[in-house]
Design a protein around this motif. Structure first.
Motif, short mmCIF file in Angstrom:
data_model
loop_
_atom_site.label_atom_id
_atom_site.label_comp_id
_atom_site.label_asym_id
_atom_site.label_seq_id
_atom_site.Cartn_x
_atom_site.Cartn_y
_atom_site.Cartn_z
N SER A 164 0.86 -1.10 -0.12
CA SER A 164 -0.01 0.00 -0.18
C SER A 164 0.85 1.08 0.06
O SER A 164 2.07 1.36 0.75
N SER A 174 -5.02 9.82 0.28
CA SER A 174 -5.58 8.71 -0.76
C SER A 174 -4.74 7.53 -0.52
O SER A 174 -3.61 7.73 0.03
N VAL A 213 -6.49 -1.44 -5.59
CA VAL A 213 -7.57 -0.78 -5.10
C VAL A 213 -7.26 0.56 -4.85
O VAL A 213 -6.06 0.84 -4.59
N ASN A 264 -8.40 4.40 -3.19
CA ASN A 264 -9.41 4.90 -2.31
C ASN A 264 -8.96 6.16 -2.32
O ASN A 264 -7.93 6.71 -1.69
N TYR A 265 -9.79 7.26 -2.81
CA TYR A 265 -9.64 8.61 -2.60
C TYR A 265 -10.43 9.29 -1.50
O TYR A 265 -11.51 9.40 -1.73
N ASN A 309 -11.64 8.78 1.09
CA ASN A 309 -12.31 7.84 1.70
C ASN A 309 -13.64 8.06 1.35
O ASN A 309 -14.74 7.08 2.06
N ASP A 310 -14.00 8.26 -0.01
CA ASP A 310 -15.43 8.10 -0.52
C ASP A 310 -15.30 7.61 -1.63
O ASP A 310 -16.52 7.18 -2.17
N LYS A 311 -14.37 7.45 -2.60
CA LYS A 311 -14.35 6.95 -3.86
C LYS A 311 -13.29 5.74 -3.95
O LYS A 311 -12.17 5.74 -3.63
N THR A 312 -13.72 4.58 -4.03
CA THR A 312 -13.22 3.34 -4.31
C THR A 312 -13.05 2.68 -5.51
O THR A 312 -14.35 2.62 -6.24
N THR A 313 -12.34 2.35 -6.32
CA THR A 313 -12.10 1.55 -7.70
C THR A 313 -11.27 0.54 -7.58
O THR A 313 -10.18 0.71 -6.90
N LYS A 314 -11.70 -0.62 -8.07
CA LYS A 314 -10.94 -1.86 -7.97
C LYS A 314 -10.64 -2.47 -9.57
O LYS A 314 -11.49 -2.33 -10.00
#
Length: 69
Positions: free
Chosen positions: A18, A26, A40, A42-43, A45-50
């Motif tokens: 990480s 982020s 993964v 995470n930007y 704490n509200d946008k997560t893309t995998k």
């Protein structure tokens, strides 16, 4: 530098890396599974893309970035 780099091994043996950008709050995580890499993002704490890509493609991307092609 405002980045934290951590490498750990999960209980199932998978390697997780990480990189946290403390300034932007982020994180990007890379997890090696049997035949693919999960990425993964995470930007704030509200946008997560995998993303899940084969290890061979991940290796090609890395090599091309190293060569500058």
């Amino acid at each position: 530098m405002d980045y934290d780099y951590k490498k750990k091994e999960k209980k199932n043996g998978n390697c997780v890396i990480s990189v946290r950008d403390r300034w932007e709050n982020s994180i990007i995580e890379f997890e090696k599974k049997q035949h693919h890499i999960d990425i993964v993002v995470n930007y704030r704490n509200d946008k997560t893309t995998k993303y899940s890509i084969p290890i061979e493609i991940f290796g090609k991307v890395y090599e091309d970035l190293q060569r500058g092609n």
